[in-house]
Design an enzyme around this catalytic site. Structure first.
Site, PDB file in Angstrom:
ATOM      1  CD  GLU A  36      -2.769  -1.131   2.455  1.00 16.08           C
ATOM      2  OE1 GLU A  36      -3.947  -0.783   2.564  1.00 16.08           O
ATOM      3  OE2 GLU A  36      -2.096  -1.632   3.394  1.00 16.08           O
ATOM      4  CD  GLU A 115      42.204  14.023  -4.786  1.00 21.86           C
ATOM      5  OE1 GLU A 115      41.128  13.945  -4.174  1.00 21.86           O
ATOM      6  OE2 GLU A 115      43.290  14.281  -4.233  1.00 21.86           O
ATOM      7  CE  LYS A 117      32.699  18.958  -5.523  1.00 23.15           C
ATOM      8  NZ  LYS A 117      31.277  18.686  -5.729  1.00 23.15           N
ATOM      9  NE  ARG A 138      30.206  18.756   4.218  1.00 24.55           N
ATOM     10  CZ  ARG A 138      29.470  19.861   4.264  1.00 24.55           C
ATOM     11  NH1 ARG A 138      28.171  19.772   4.174  1.00 24.55           N
ATOM     12  NH2 ARG A 138      30.032  21.046   4.393  1.00 24.55           N
ATOM     13  CD  GLU A 175      31.283  12.514  -2.648  1.00 22.41           C
ATOM     14  OE1 GLU A 175      32.070  12.807  -1.714  1.00 22.41           O
ATOM     15  OE2 GLU A 175      30.360  13.262  -3.014  1.00 22.41           O
ATOM     16  CE  LYS A 283      41.147  16.672  -2.131  1.00 20.30           C
ATOM     17  NZ  LYS A 283      40.940  15.283  -1.759  1.00 20.30           N
ATOM     18  CB  CYS A 403      10.701  49.969   0.724  1.00 21.17           C
ATOM     19  SG  CYS A 403      12.158  50.959   0.345  1.00 21.17           S
TER      20      CYS A 403
HETATM   21  S1  IVH Z   1      38.030  16.865  -0.402  1.00 14.19           S
HETATM   22  C1  IVH Z   1      38.183  19.902   2.953  1.00 14.19           C
HETATM   23  N1  IVH Z   1      38.122  15.385  -2.550  1.00 14.19           N
HETATM   24  O1  IVH Z   1      33.020  17.525  -2.754  1.00 14.19           O
HETATM   25  C2  IVH Z   1      38.110  19.111   1.702  1.00 14.19           C
HETATM   26  N2  IVH Z   1      35.987  16.201  -1.859  1.00 14.19           N
HETATM   27  O2  IVH Z   1      32.454  20.534  -1.773  1.00 14.19           O
HETATM   28  C3  IVH Z   1      36.922  18.246   1.637  1.00 14.19           C
HETATM   29  N3  IVH Z   1      34.109  15.479  -3.243  1.00 14.19           N
HETATM   30  O3  IVH Z   1      31.850  17.349   0.530  1.00 14.19           O
HETATM   31  C4  IVH Z   1      36.660  17.411   0.519  1.00 14.19           C
HETATM   32  N4  IVH Z   1      35.307  14.270  -4.655  1.00 14.19           N
HETATM   33  O4  IVH Z   1      31.481  15.340  -1.003  1.00 14.19           O
HETATM   34  C5  IVH Z   1      37.333  16.087  -1.718  1.00 14.19           C
HETATM   35  N5  IVH Z   1      38.364  14.061  -4.401  1.00 14.19           N
HETATM   36  C6  IVH Z   1      37.582  14.739  -3.595  1.00 14.19           C
HETATM   37  C7  IVH Z   1      36.170  14.805  -3.766  1.00 14.19           C
HETATM   38  C8  IVH Z   1      35.406  15.569  -2.872  1.00 14.19           C
HETATM   39  C9  IVH Z   1      34.079  14.679  -4.329  1.00 14.19           C
HETATM   40  C10 IVH Z   1      32.929  16.128  -2.634  1.00 14.19           C
HETATM   41  C11 IVH Z   1      32.746  15.874  -1.164  1.00 14.19           C
HETATM   42  C12 IVH Z   1      32.784  17.209  -0.497  1.00 14.19           C
HETATM   43  C13 IVH Z   1      32.483  18.136  -1.635  1.00 14.19           C
HETATM   44  C14 IVH Z   1      33.183  19.458  -1.413  1.00 14.19           C
END
Ligand code: IVH
Length: 669
Positions: A36, A115, A117, A138, A175, A283, A403
């Protein structure tokens, strides 16, 4: 059925599912069978598909239903889980590097760990003596939810690590995501792969999580103490060695030009990947340099996310509304016929400002291309002129704020140009639009952070005349509120509780909360550190001593002018005074374990390979403090290149010890 009836029917179904979720998740006693339940869910999803104007954050297409945060134990992360700031073009990348060079006061060649994302949701895994002891989401970055059992169902997450080099105590972060093919099988249930991963991961019953094929890649650490690993790329290799999956496309690159060309290539190739990637993360590879650079309020100085271009779609502008922000900026917003962009139904798009409308000649009734990237607000990119109606007329930007005040465009002395933004000149609470935005800012997460008093509630209370100024929040008519639709005794007592809790606030948050233009969290922190207590801060304002803030590294003419204008307004001043008597504003807490406790420094001249800001944070990290004028309490004057002779002279007269940069660093070891 008429649109209003459809909406009513849809709302009823959403409420039904909400209440069944509650029975199922909160009370663990479902009132209906799974079959349901699925029927209601299916009906909602079908309605949404058929009528694009239907949406609701509680819809099962956004989550798996009930917001599960109440169902999980909360955990305060040992090291915060911050987010990354975004770059969209080469200019943003150059600015990112420039800020780093300024901070370390030196131009160097930077090596980057690059890396992909992945667009999923982040998780933190705590391992002690090789065993996975806890896994968290998180959350808001400071506090997450304990979802260990759900994470344990993911095959990529090792539960026991025997490698002898694996640290005894470490948080591994990465992730959680779902692959595109797997998502396609579930796409009737979720808006996008990210929602699928998030919904599945936060199921109360881990068996439900197991049903959806989730993956995990590791990319960083939270708590971790090691002096062996020196580079992010080495950390990634170690992760692999310890048994974690890392991204197969991770690499190390050097110049911004290399980053840019890799980004271009990857942007095209990404469609062949098995998972969604929304950008690249860069990074700084050296962990020493990362540590030196540290963090701003929300993100590290040493990393940035370089986003890919956004998803887009065409739609028609049905209206253009003017929104007034907290600082008086008039932002035009296009209301468009609802359109699905990358899995999200979009019905508003920002037009940024008056100049942008003129430049792109955007008109009512135009068909426009709207772009949406990640969580950034959708915006209008261009007009499809072929579709323009003959009868269309240029849009006339209103010269008056809603206003009634005449708006202004400010002249920027540095760029020698008029601002692109038109503003309402009110600085206080006379403009109702600004006033309500100021109150929303006051209660926001980084300010007083009042749970249960979100932006929508502020708007409602404003409309009902329950609040006009921030201080009214502390004299709310709870009897009246409990009679409002959607409010009950429990929600009122929760609100009361969180308002009471919010009265205890640190000075930096308080300064931020009053919403002075150009005083963001970072600057508020600098002002709080300098003035030390609310009493002092009020004295500075009373005596109009703003110019003294020029002594603070990071505070300049722009901020000082803004403070002056803000406090010239009587109502702003009165509000601050009222709030200071209502709230318990705590002084800025200092680290009291450092070797420079109670030692005061002053810096003159240029330092080598280090900015003043960095020197100051180094001293403060070690519990010392930096002052701006020479007095008897000063212990050391640090003398860099080309110091102010008068300061050195004065220091000698007072018998204050003079240190070179090297001697000072020796003191710190
Ligand atoms: S480093 C302080 N590395 O992106 C650094 N984040 O806006 C924190 N993410 O919340 C994250 N791939 O969910 C990092 N190779 C990667 C990532 C990554 C995806 C995401 C993660 C984080 C968001 C940052």
């Amino acid at each position: 059925m008429k649109e209003s009836e459809i909406k009513k029917y849809y709302k009823k179904k959403i409420n039904d599912i909400k209440s069944h979720n509650k029975y199922y998740f909160d009370k663990s006693s479902p009132k209906i069978s799974d079959k349901e339940y699925d029927k209601i869910k299916k009906e909602i999803l079908e309605l949404e598909k058929k009528y694009s104007f239907l949406k609701n954050i509680k819809s099962p297409s956004n989550t798996l239903g009930y917001t599960p945060s109440k169902n999980f134990v909360k955990y305060k992360h040992r090291v915060k889980m911050l987010s990354l700031s975004n770059a969209f073009d080469i200019e943003d990348l150059e600015n990112f590097e420039k800020k780093i060079f300024n901070y370390i006061n030196k131009k160097i060649e930077i090596e980057y760990s690059v890396e992909p994302k992945i667009d999923g949701i982040s998780a933190s895994l705590t391992y002690k003596n090789g065993l996975l002891v806890m896994g968290t989401s998180r959350g808001d970055g400071t506090t997450g939810e304990v979802i260990t059992e759900n994470l344990k169902t993911i095959k990529d997450i090792p539960q026991k690590i025997t490698n002898k080099d694996f640290p005894k105590d470490i948080d591994i972060r990465g992730e959680v995501f779902i692959e595109k093919d797997d998502f396609n099988k579930l796409k009737n249930d979720f808006a996008n792969p990210r929602n699928a991963a998030s919904g599945s991961l936060r199921q109360k019953n881990p068996l439900e999580t197991k049903k959806i094929p989730l993956n995990f890649v590791a990319y960083t650490y939270g708590y971790f103490q090691s002096d062996k690993i020196k580079k992010q790329s080495d950390f990634l290799s170690s992760l692999k060695k310890w048994g974690f999956k890392t991204n197969e496309h991770n690499k190390v690159l050097k110049t911004i030009r290399d980053l840019e060309s890799f980004h271009k290539k990857f942007e095209n190739d990404r469609f062949d990947l098995r998972y969604d990637v929304d950008g690249l993360v860069y990074k700084i590879n050296s962990l020493d340099l990362q540590n030196r650079l540290g963090f701003t309020a929300n993100s590290p100085r040493w990393a940035i996310a370089h986003k890919f271009s956004a998803d887009s779609a065409f739609s028609e502008i049905t209206d253009i509304n003017i929104q007034v922000g907290r600082t008086g900026a008039l932002t035009p917003v296009a209301r468009i016929k609802p359109v699905n962009i990358g899995g999200v139904v979009v019905s508003n798009a920002t037009l940024h400002n008056e100049d942008e409308i003129i430049r792109k000649d955007i008109r009512l009734g135009d068909t426009v291309k709207v772009e949406r990237a990640g969580d950034v607000i959708p915006h209008v990119v261009l007009v499809d002129l072929k579709k323009r109606k003959k009868s269309s007329k240029k849009f006339v930007f209103p010269k008056k704020c809603p206003c009634g005040f005449d708006t202004i465009k400010e002249f920027n002395k540095i760029t020698k140009k008029y601002d692109a933004v038109r503003r309402c000149p009110d600085r206080g609470f006379e403009c109702e639009k600004i006033a309500v935005e100021k109150i929303k800012h006051f209660i926001s997460k980084e300010a007083l952070n009042i749970d249960g008093l979100g932006k929508k509630v502020v708007e409602k209370f404003w409309d009902l005349n329950l609040i006009r100024y921030p201080q009214d929040i502390f004299y709310l008519d709870y009897a009246k509120i409990s009679k409002l639709e959607g409010w009950g005794d429990l929600s009122v007592s929760n609100l009361k509780y969180s308002i009471d809790q919010s009265k205890k606030v640190s000075l930096d948050r308080f300064i931020y909360s009053i919403g002075v233009r150009h005083i963001g969290i970072e600057n508020a922190k600098l002002l709080a550190e300098y003035t030390k207590s609310m009493v002092n801060f009020l004295n500075f304002i009373k005596n109009k001593n703003f110019n003294e803030f020029l002594n603070i590294d990071g505070i300049g003419e722009t901020q000082i002018n803004s403070l002056k204008i803000f406090f010239e307004n009587k109502s702003n001043y009165n509000i601050i005074e009222k709030l200071s008597s209502l709230l318990d504003i705590s002084d800025i807490k200092k680290n009291k374990d450092g070797k420079l406790l109670n030692v005061t420094f002053m810096i003159t001249g240029k330092l080598v390979d280090m900015s003043r800001a960095e020197a100051k944070s180094l001293i403060e990290e070690n519990s010392g403090s930096v002052v701006s004028s020479i007095n008897k309490k000063l212990k050391y004057l640090i003398v860099g290149d080309k110091p102010t002779t008068r300061k050195v002279q004065q220091a000698k007269e007072f018998g204050i010890k003079i240190l070179s940069q090297k001697e000072w660093l020796n003191l710190l070891n």
